[in-house]
Each structure stands twice: as C-alpha cells, then as structure tokens.
Scaffold this active site. Sequence first.
Site, mmCIF file in Angstrom:
data_model
loop_
_atom_site.group_PDB
_atom_site.id
_atom_site.type_symbol
_atom_site.label_atom_id
_atom_site.label_comp_id
_atom_site.label_asym_id
_atom_site.label_seq_id
_atom_site.Cartn_x
_atom_site.Cartn_y
_atom_site.Cartn_z
ATOM 1 N N ARG A 1 -3.026 0.963 49.336
ATOM 2 C CA ARG A 1 -2.962 0.927 47.842
ATOM 3 C C ARG A 1 -2.196 1.997 47.502
ATOM 4 N NH1 ARG A 1 -8.605 0.458 44.935
ATOM 5 N NH2 ARG A 1 -8.504 -1.632 45.767
ATOM 6 N N ARG B 1 -8.579 7.693 40.113
ATOM 7 C CA ARG B 1 -7.479 6.845 40.815
ATOM 8 C C ARG B 1 -6.303 6.660 39.868
ATOM 9 N NH1 ARG B 1 -11.238 2.350 43.645
ATOM 10 N NH2 ARG B 1 -12.455 3.757 44.854
ATOM 11 N N LYS C 1 -16.232 6.409 42.349
ATOM 12 C CA LYS C 1 -14.883 6.124 41.603
ATOM 13 C C LYS C 1 -14.753 6.392 40.138
ATOM 14 C CE LYS C 1 -14.804 1.696 43.099
ATOM 15 N NZ LYS C 1 -14.583 0.337 43.164
ATOM 16 N N LYS D 1 -12.281 5.858 36.964
ATOM 17 C CA LYS D 1 -10.994 5.180 36.369
ATOM 18 C C LYS D 1 -10.463 5.523 35.049
ATOM 19 C CE LYS D 1 -11.776 1.270 39.346
ATOM 20 N NZ LYS D 1 -11.931 -0.226 39.501
ATOM 21 N N CYS E 1 -8.824 -12.033 42.080
ATOM 22 C CA CYS E 1 -8.873 -11.003 42.950
ATOM 23 C C CYS E 1 -8.466 -11.540 44.289
ATOM 24 C CB CYS E 1 -10.384 -10.150 42.855
ATOM 25 S SG CYS E 1 -11.691 -11.261 43.698
ATOM 26 N N CYS F 1 -10.829 -9.124 51.762
ATOM 27 C CA CYS F 1 -11.987 -8.377 51.198
ATOM 28 C C CYS F 1 -13.290 -8.265 52.026
ATOM 29 C CB CYS F 1 -12.100 -8.505 49.854
ATOM 30 S SG CYS F 1 -13.363 -7.748 49.071
ATOM 31 N N CYS G 1 -16.893 -11.872 44.286
ATOM 32 C CA CYS G 1 -18.300 -11.253 44.333
ATOM 33 C C CYS G 1 -18.427 -10.723 42.913
ATOM 34 C CB CYS G 1 -18.331 -10.318 45.361
ATOM 35 S SG CYS G 1 -17.632 -8.707 45.169
ATOM 36 N N CYS H 1 -13.377 -7.208 40.259
ATOM 37 C CA CYS H 1 -12.125 -6.623 40.444
ATOM 38 C C CYS H 1 -11.093 -7.235 39.541
ATOM 39 C CB CYS H 1 -11.740 -6.668 41.911
ATOM 40 S SG CYS H 1 -12.820 -5.729 42.929
HETATM 41 FE FE1 SRM Z 1 -11.979 -3.432 43.208
HETATM 42 C C1 SRM Z 1 -13.998 -2.809 45.788
HETATM 43 C C2 SRM Z 1 -9.831 -4.958 45.274
HETATM 44 C C3 SRM Z 1 -9.615 -3.325 40.596
HETATM 45 C C4 SRM Z 1 -14.585 -2.844 41.065
HETATM 46 N N1 SRM Z 1 -11.888 -3.767 45.178
HETATM 47 C C5 SRM Z 1 -12.626 -3.397 45.942
HETATM 48 C C6 SRM Z 1 -12.261 -3.613 47.390
HETATM 49 C C7 SRM Z 1 -11.544 -2.169 47.781
HETATM 50 C C8 SRM Z 1 -13.172 -4.078 48.649
HETATM 51 C C9 SRM Z 1 -14.153 -2.796 49.590
HETATM 52 O O1 SRM Z 1 -14.564 -1.832 48.561
HETATM 53 O O2 SRM Z 1 -13.891 -3.049 50.580
HETATM 54 C C10 SRM Z 1 -11.274 -4.707 47.278
HETATM 55 C C11 SRM Z 1 -10.147 -4.645 48.160
HETATM 56 C C12 SRM Z 1 -9.812 -6.421 48.275
HETATM 57 C C13 SRM Z 1 -8.496 -6.556 48.995
HETATM 58 O O3 SRM Z 1 -8.478 -7.019 50.289
HETATM 59 O O4 SRM Z 1 -7.444 -6.307 48.526
HETATM 60 C C14 SRM Z 1 -10.992 -4.262 45.681
HETATM 61 N N2 SRM Z 1 -10.163 -3.788 42.942
HETATM 62 C C15 SRM Z 1 -9.181 -4.638 43.845
HETATM 63 C C16 SRM Z 1 -7.985 -5.093 43.238
HETATM 64 C C17 SRM Z 1 -6.988 -5.127 44.390
HETATM 65 C C18 SRM Z 1 -8.274 -6.396 42.845
HETATM 66 C C19 SRM Z 1 -6.891 -7.123 42.024
HETATM 67 O O5 SRM Z 1 -7.171 -8.414 42.052
HETATM 68 O O6 SRM Z 1 -5.759 -6.461 41.696
HETATM 69 C C20 SRM Z 1 -7.795 -3.939 42.152
HETATM 70 C C21 SRM Z 1 -7.181 -2.760 42.899
HETATM 71 C C22 SRM Z 1 -6.851 -1.690 41.471
HETATM 72 C C23 SRM Z 1 -6.227 -0.683 42.016
HETATM 73 O O7 SRM Z 1 -4.915 -0.673 42.042
HETATM 74 O O8 SRM Z 1 -6.805 0.383 41.965
HETATM 75 C C24 SRM Z 1 -9.141 -3.889 41.731
HETATM 76 N N3 SRM Z 1 -12.213 -3.167 41.278
HETATM 77 C C25 SRM Z 1 -11.208 -3.242 40.177
HETATM 78 C C26 SRM Z 1 -11.621 -3.327 38.917
HETATM 79 C C27 SRM Z 1 -10.765 -3.605 37.642
HETATM 80 C C28 SRM Z 1 -10.343 -2.209 37.018
HETATM 81 O O9 SRM Z 1 -10.518 -1.361 37.650
HETATM 82 O O10 SRM Z 1 -9.643 -2.600 35.990
HETATM 83 C C29 SRM Z 1 -12.958 -3.273 39.041
HETATM 84 C C30 SRM Z 1 -14.234 -3.273 37.987
HETATM 85 C C31 SRM Z 1 -13.745 -2.065 37.004
HETATM 86 C C32 SRM Z 1 -15.009 -1.056 37.699
HETATM 87 O O11 SRM Z 1 -14.591 -0.566 38.293
HETATM 88 O O12 SRM Z 1 -16.092 -0.950 37.038
HETATM 89 C C33 SRM Z 1 -13.281 -3.273 40.511
HETATM 90 N N4 SRM Z 1 -13.721 -2.814 43.347
HETATM 91 C C34 SRM Z 1 -14.945 -2.870 42.236
HETATM 92 C C35 SRM Z 1 -16.065 -2.567 42.926
HETATM 93 C C36 SRM Z 1 -17.522 -2.255 42.119
HETATM 94 C C37 SRM Z 1 -17.660 -0.734 41.680
HETATM 95 C C38 SRM Z 1 -18.831 -0.830 41.014
HETATM 96 O O13 SRM Z 1 -19.026 0.216 40.197
HETATM 97 O O14 SRM Z 1 -20.109 -1.351 41.362
HETATM 98 C C39 SRM Z 1 -16.044 -2.424 44.252
HETATM 99 C C40 SRM Z 1 -17.052 -2.511 45.338
HETATM 100 C C41 SRM Z 1 -17.243 -0.965 45.527
HETATM 101 O O15 SRM Z 1 -16.745 0.098 44.750
HETATM 102 O O16 SRM Z 1 -18.394 -0.358 46.082
HETATM 103 C C42 SRM Z 1 -14.545 -2.447 44.615
HETATM 104 FE FE1 SF4 Z 2 -13.489 -8.165 46.968
HETATM 105 FE FE2 SF4 Z 2 -15.303 -8.734 45.117
HETATM 106 FE FE3 SF4 Z 2 -13.218 -7.156 44.383
HETATM 107 FE FE4 SF4 Z 2 -12.887 -9.595 44.766
HETATM 108 S S1 SF4 Z 2 -14.299 -8.681 43.303
HETATM 109 S S2 SF4 Z 2 -11.739 -8.177 45.715
HETATM 110 S S3 SF4 Z 2 -14.330 -10.137 46.471
HETATM 111 S S4 SF4 Z 2 -14.577 -6.677 46.113
#
Ligand code: SRM
Ligand code: SF4
Length: 561
Positions: A72, A141, A209, A211, A430, A436, A475, A479
């Site tokens: 990323r 980030r 993390k 943000k 997502c 993922c 899930c 994201c």
């Molecule tokens: Fe996310 C984890 C993809 C924005 C909340 N996110 C992941 C992972 C890295 C899975 C992993 O940990 O193994 C995913 C990778 C999937 C893949 O194959 O690409 C993933 N997140 C993404 C992206 C690519 C989704 C998208 O459709 O674009 C976004 C990347 C953003 C970036 O450039 O940095 C992405 N993730 C978000 C957002 C939205 C936002 O930030 O605006 C959220 C919700 C807001 C928040 O942070 O609360 C988000 N991602 C999570 C979480 C839950 C965190 C939590 O507080 O519980 C995880 C899981 C974790 O961290 O354990 C996660």
């Molecule tokens: Fe993976 Fe869940 Fe984030 Fe979708 S919402 S990219 S399934 S961690």
Amino acid sequence: MITTAAPAKLSHNEVIKDANPTLAGTIASTLADARADRFSEDDGQFLKFHGIYQQDDRDARKVAKHYMFMVRGRLPGGVVPASQYLVFDHLAEAYGNNTLRITSRQGFQFHGVVKSGLGKLMKGINDALSTTLAACGDVNRNVMAPSTPSTSPLVERVLEDARLLCRSLLPKTRAYHQIWVEGQELDLADKSEKDFVDPLYGKTYLPRKFKTAFAIPPLNDVDIFTNCLGFIAITENDALVGYNLTAGGGLGMSHGNSETFPRIADVVGFFSPEHIEAVAKAVLTIHRDWGDRTNRKHARLKYVLEDRGVEWFREEVARRIGFKLESARPFKFTKQGDLFGWHRQFDGNYFLGLYVETGRIKDTASCQLKSALRKIVEQFRTEVRLTPSQNLILANVSQESRDAITSILAGHGISVENQATVIRRASMACPALPTCGLALAESERVLPDILTRIEALLTELGVGDEEIIIRSTGCPNGCARPYMAEIGFVGKSPNKYQLYLGGNESSTRLNRLYKEIVKTEDIVTELRPLIGRYAQERLAGERFGDWCARMLWKENPPAQS
Ligand code: SRM
Ligand code: SF4
C-alpha cells in the site's frame, strides 16, 4: 467506563514492538532467502509498518496456500505526479496482478505480489520518490484531504497541511530505508540501533492504527467523522482562518462483540493554522499514552474518547499544547462524493473526474482504463488524484488537451459523459476475497451485480433517478465505510450479509442494523417493500437514507445498542 482492575497482560503486538523498536525484525534475512516464500508471523506484523501485508490467494486455498503480498502506498491527499503514476503502472504489471487498486483513503494498493518480486517493487516505488512507510501499522497513516483540485486556492492550502502532518508524524526508524532502498540488513549490533526509541512514538509506537483527514465544508468527501483525528477547515472570504478539531471516530467492529462499535468523532474545538502540528501531536500522543495496549479490539483512540469523555480529552489536549482550544466554529456539511466529467479549475485549467468501478484500475475486454491512463499520462504528463470514494481525477489539464484526452478514453471504451449510473457513482466496495485474509464474504467481486439488480428494482418502482449511497464490505471491519452509507452490506459468512440502513448525504450520521442476515440472492426481495414504501411516502427531495431514519428507526428501534 474507566477500568480500575489490575493491569492486564500486554497484547502480543506490544511485546514484539518492545523487543524490536526499529521494526526490522528478521525481514532482511528472509527477503534474501530465495527458498522462503513468506515471512514469519512476527515479521508479518513489522511488515505492516513498511506498508506490506502478507496474504495468500484465498481462491487457491483448497489446493495449497499460495503466499503473496499486498503493498500500500502512502499518498497524502491522493496526489500522484505523472512520473510516479507511470512507475506505479509499470510496477503493477511487472510484479503485481497488473491492477492498481485505489483505496478508500486515497492510496494505491498493489495486489498479488510474490516474494521474489517484493524487493524490486518496493525499490521501484522508492526510486520514484514515493513511499509505503507507515501506510499501515500502529502509526499515523496516509493523511486524507479533499482531492477535487483547485476549485479554490483553499484546496491547495489544506493539502499543504495534510502533507506537513504526513511528514511530521512519520516514524524515524532507519530499517525501512535500509531494507527496501539500500538492500541491506540493519546492523542490530550497532548500539544506536539496539537502543532505538522513536522520538514521537516511543519504543512501542501506538496501541493501534491512527487515521487523519482534512475536510473543507460543505463537502465531506473524506468522511471526516470516521477518522481518529480530523481537521475541518474554517474559512472567511475563501481564506483559511483555522480548523475545528475532531477526534475519536472509527468504524471497525467485530460480529458478536458488543464492546466494539463504529463511532462518530467528537468536535473538540477551534484553533488557528499555525498550531496544526502541535495539535496533531497532542492527539496522537494521547492515543500513545492512554490507548489500551492489552486488547487490540479496544485499542483505537475512539475507545479512549468513549471511555473518558470529550471534556477529559479537551483538557488533555490543552495540557499538551499549552493553551485551551477555542469553542468550535460553526460549519455545515451538505454532501460527499466526487465530481465526474470535465470541470474548470480556478486557475483556468481543467480537471476530469473519472468513475473507477470498485476502485480497480485494470483492462477488461470492454474498457481498457489502465492502458488509457498510461497513454494519457505519458503524452500529457497529467497529475493524477485519487479520491476517498475510490475514483480518479486527471488534474491541471490545459484547455487544448481536453479533446485529445476525451478521444483517447473513447478509444479505450470510456466515455467522459454519463460514465456510470447514479447508484454506481455513489457506491464503494472493499477488496475482500480473494486477497483479504479477514474477509467472511465477497465484496468487490459481487457488488457490481448486486447494484445491477438494485437498479432494476429502483427503475421498476419509479425511483430510478434517485441517488442512494450503497457500500459493501466482506466483514465488519468497515474498510469501505459501510456504516455511513444509506444502504450498507456487511459480510457475515459466505453469501450472507448484515443489512444496514439510514446514513445521510453529508456523511454525518451512522446508519443502523436493519437485518442480521440477508442472503445475496434475497437482497432485492428484502429491499423491495422498503423501496416501494419510500417511493410512496417520501417527502419532496427526501433521500432514501433520510426516509429510513424518519420512518424505519421510529417503527423499529435499532437492532444494535
Ligand atoms: Fe481496512 C484491515 C483494506 C480502509 C478498517 N483493511 C484491512 C486489511 C489490511 C486486512 C488485514 O488486516 O489483513 C485489508 C486489506 C484487503 C486487501 O486485500 O487489499 C484492508 N482498508 C482496506 C482498503 C484497501 C479498503 C478499500 O476498499 O479501499 C482501505 C485502505 C485505506 C488506505 O489506503 O489506508 C481500507 N479500513 C479502511 C477504513 C476506511 C477508512 O479508514 O476511511 C476502515 C474503517 C475506519 C476505521 O479505521 O475504523 C478500515 N481495516 C479496518 C480494520 C478494523 C480496524 C478496527 O478498528 O477494528 C481492519 C482490521 C484490523 O485492523 O485489524 C482493516
Ligand atoms: Fe477485508 Fe473486511 Fe476490510 Fe473488506 S472490510 S477489506 S473483508 S478487512
């Protein structure tokens, strides 16, 4: 609720950070070992700080575990200069799966990178003067900022502050540069490395993390209230006079764990722009010092705000910056989303907003977006901007180049007018499967078909022209920010989703759980009576999300607490 029990055991991530504050782990030696197809579990955690996720192809799991990596990029405000775009395009083809994935935080992701190509991809990104450092991990980030270019000079002014914070909140470990740029192992016998303590983050970085985002009202394109740290630009006569600070937003939750929940950020107070760095560091260090290091499911800054309250937080910020924030200034968000097609910038140039289905830049038989963009950027050296809704903008285009760009796109199956239906343009998914590791259900691969079926339903019921913001995730981590959508699908298990309803256009309101399980094939049946009632009962100009909040929430108290 403030816990007073005896200190619980630190989480495993805290233990390994403490033992390896440089974040080097044994990454360099495993990278050099051609026989190894993956890194150890602990190195997998350090790799995240370097912008890398170890994954495996989940489509191939039944046969064997095929390890691969997601990388990323960290691109403040989603701005990608032409030279970098061309390098990314090439690297995706040479070392990834030949797609570039625009993320919901204005980054780029490379998917399907195998270990033998990882070092070359990382070197290529850094040689292009870009980086992946701190794109993931327990640090600040990528910083989001409005991406629509230069409708006023304010956009560039705010972008400057976003870049400033992106730089000043970077971790200082030399491991990243040493491993990925110089191709060397960090000398951990060296005393300065052995005793390394990051000047801002300390030895163990943040508990989770972190943000950050900037928004310029009335546009809430960055979904400001879902961020740990947010800055709402306050202006007078189009000039920046300061920011309202927001803190404690976040969406991630876990099914069946009521102690985890999405939370909208609090508006904390107002300050003038020269204090931006001090205020950001104050909020970040509050997370560092007060976040829960024993339970990663309770470790985000939002839980500090929830447990201790905004009054406590305000005092703590004041203590750290040495003065009290002023009362928050009035502001109003009215919309989110992107502008599509050609638009004039304030400096006389033009920008083109392009819809990118589920953020995936690729070539298909009917539409060769990746090839078209390469050709345009090569020929016109166009700046690319990535939007928080996973779309793309070609910026700073001269009037004379517009027609040629339009015609290159047409030659690759892309029209600049009516690029997609209103429903598609307002949707997000997502990645979920197959990359993922946390996905419980499909998202990116099924949303386009689900939207086709919903569009047919809307047309049948006479509301085919209404925009409804629809987002899906595989899930509950959230994201694609499904808890802010008018309709949110959140994966529960293969082919089954929770249905959330009632977000709003300005993205200032969380939606609510309407149904615990809906099968993919039943989505239209489930929505039919709701859309039917909306078509009959809506007030003039009322959106579906607002109708849900007005009618459904009153009739059915929310299923979530
Ligand atoms: Fe996310 C984890 C993809 C924005 C909340 N996110 C992941 C992972 C890295 C899975 C992993 O940990 O193994 C995913 C990778 C999937 C893949 O194959 O690409 C993933 N997140 C993404 C992206 C690519 C989704 C998208 O459709 O674009 C976004 C990347 C953003 C970036 O450039 O940095 C992405 N993730 C978000 C957002 C939205 C936002 O930030 O605006 C959220 C919700 C807001 C928040 O942070 O609360 C988000 N991602 C999570 C979480 C839950 C965190 C939590 O507080 O519980 C995880 C899981 C974790 O961290 O354990 C996660
Ligand atoms: Fe993976 Fe869940 Fe984030 Fe979708 S919402 S990219 S399934 S961690």
